[in-house]
Design an enzyme around this catalytic site. Structure first.
Site, PDB file in Angstrom:
ATOM      1  CE  LYS A  44      -4.044  -2.052   2.207  1.00 33.85           C
ATOM      2  NZ  LYS A  44      -5.093  -1.917   3.227  1.00 33.85           N
ATOM      3  CG  ASP A  73      -8.220   0.159   3.519  1.00 35.39           C
ATOM      4  OD1 ASP A  73      -8.902  -0.706   2.947  1.00 35.39           O
ATOM      5  OD2 ASP A  73      -6.977   0.213   3.446  1.00 35.39           O
ATOM      6  CB  ALA A  92      -0.142   3.504  16.652  1.00 33.75           C
ATOM      7  N   GLY A  93      -0.569   1.346  13.673  1.00 35.62           N
ATOM      8  CA  GLY A  93       0.063   1.037  12.393  1.00 35.62           C
ATOM      9  C   GLY A  93      -0.783   1.557  11.237  1.00 35.62           C
ATOM     10  CB  ALA A 152      -4.911  -1.386  10.189  1.00 35.45           C
ATOM     11  CB  THR A 196       5.479   1.418  20.288  1.00 38.21           C
ATOM     12  OG1 THR A 196       5.771   0.029  20.142  1.00 38.21           O
ATOM     13  CG2 THR A 196       6.760   2.229  20.245  1.00 38.21           C
ATOM     14  CB  VAL A 197       3.494   5.381  24.451  1.00 33.55           C
ATOM     15  CG1 VAL A 197       2.590   6.570  24.720  1.00 33.55           C
ATOM     16  CG2 VAL A 197       3.219   4.289  25.452  1.00 33.55           C
ATOM     17  CG  MET A 251     -10.065  -2.540  11.939  1.00 36.32           C
ATOM     18  SD  MET A 251      -8.951  -1.397  11.090  1.00 36.32           S
ATOM     19  CE  MET A 251      -8.974  -0.034  12.212  1.00 36.32           C
ATOM     20  CE1 TYR A 304     -11.166 -10.555   5.882  1.00 37.36           C
ATOM     21  CE2 TYR A 304     -12.086 -12.765   5.942  1.00 37.36           C
ATOM     22  CZ  TYR A 304     -11.348 -11.790   5.304  1.00 37.36           C
ATOM     23  OH  TYR A 304     -10.770 -12.077   4.107  1.00 37.36           O
ATOM     24  N   GLY A 323     -14.279  -7.739  11.085  1.00 35.76           N
ATOM     25  CA  GLY A 323     -14.141  -6.721  10.050  1.00 35.76           C
ATOM     26  C   GLY A 323     -14.522  -7.174   8.648  1.00 35.76           C
TER      27      GLY A 323
END
Ligand code: ATR
Length: 278
Positions: free
Chosen positions: A68, A105, A131-132, A134, A156-157, A218, A220, A244
């Site tokens: 992507k 998406d 936090a990736g 998606a 990973t804050v 997200m 399935y 998802g």
């Protein structure tokens, strides 16, 4: 008779993709003459594969993991939502040889939540896990529905903080670690981590939920994911737990509309794909 217009999804791996089945059902339902295949693309061969497909007259592509970001780079033009997501999952291939890059998406997720599950996001407290890519792809569409608060919790804050910073102009958004989740529960919890793929559960405290919270994964699968099992074990009603699959079908519908100019009905397709899961 003319050949049907050619479309495909490019990914690696791709064998289990439901996209060909989804688009075949859309095409049948709307009477569109098109062919849609799944193609396994070598990790170092994305650009060549796109050019070959376009040279052979291909009209559009879906792009999935791990291409992507490469698709984002290769696009001749991009929609504002693809710019925000930093990722492209749909190419419209013009006869001039230009690739228009879009990302469906986020709208796919929002439509599944709102149309298929009947949720209203306005004024709600939403928690996103992860936090990736998606989660990044979901933020604009969620914030566009004016939640009261959108929190991103990540192992990973720093990544959650950076993401919240990138979208701060679009609404009330904050990043935090799982340990920082306080006593204030959320109305909607969305799992956007890849933990489900590995059968793992993010370290989410039960206090993040209240009795009516909606819990959405997200991912399935034929069987409930670990996150869905966690939600049930912590008191979420069966109607308030979803995987998802609907998001997958809704993002496909938005791509289909971009290519063909017609909006397919998604509900029968979600049901058909659900029935085919093993
Ligand atoms: P994608 O593009 O699919 O979102 P990614 O960019 O690799 O994939 O992001 C995966 C996300 O899942 C990350 O937020 C990751 O947390 P870190 O940023 O701390 O690595 C999260 N993740 C993966 N496995 C996890 C686990 N077992 N528990 C909690 N979070 C997990």
């Amino acid at each position: 008779m003319a050949e049907p217009d050619q479309y495909a999804v490019f990914g690696n791996p791709i064998a289990h993709s439901k996209s060909p089945a989804i688009h075949a059902l859309f095409a049948e339902q709307t009477g569109q003459a098109m062919q849609y295949d799944a193609r396994l693309v070598p990790l170092d061969g994305f650009e060549t594969a796109v050019r070959d497909f376009a040279d052979a007259g291909g009209r559009g592509l879906n792009i999935t993991v791990p291409f992507k970001q490469a698709a984002y780079q290769l696009a001749s033009r991009r929609s504002p939502r693809a710019e925000r997501a930093g990722a492209v999952n749909t190419f419209v291939i013009h006869s001039s040889g230009q690739y228009f890059g879009d990302n469906t998406d986020g709208i796919g997720l929002a439509r599944d939540l709102i149309r298929n599950h009947g949720l209203s996001l306005s004024g709600k407290r939403i928690l996103l896990l992860g936090a990736g890519g998606a989660v990044r792809g979901a933020l604009e569409a969620l914030l566009g529905n004016r939640p009261q608060q959108l929190s991103i919790a990540n192992r990973t804050v720093e990544k959650a903080l950076a993401l919240a910073d990138d979208f701060a102009d679009l609404g009330n958004i904050n990043g935090l670690g799982f340990d920082d989740l306080g006593a204030m529960p959320y109305d909607l919890i969305i799992n956007g981590t890849s933990a489900s793929l590995k059968g793992e559960m993010p370290p989410l405290p039960a206090s993040a939920m209240h009795t009516d919270s909606f819990c959405y994964d997200m991912m399935y699968a034929a069987e409930p994911t670990v996150f869905m099992q966690w939600a049930a074990a912590n008191g979420a009603a069966a109607d308030n737990i979803s995987d998802g699959l609907g998001m997958l079908v809704e993002q496909a519908a938005e791509s289909f509309k971009l290519w063909r100019g017609v909006e397919p009905q998604t509900r029968p397709v979600i049901e058909a794909i659900r029935a085919s899961l093993v």
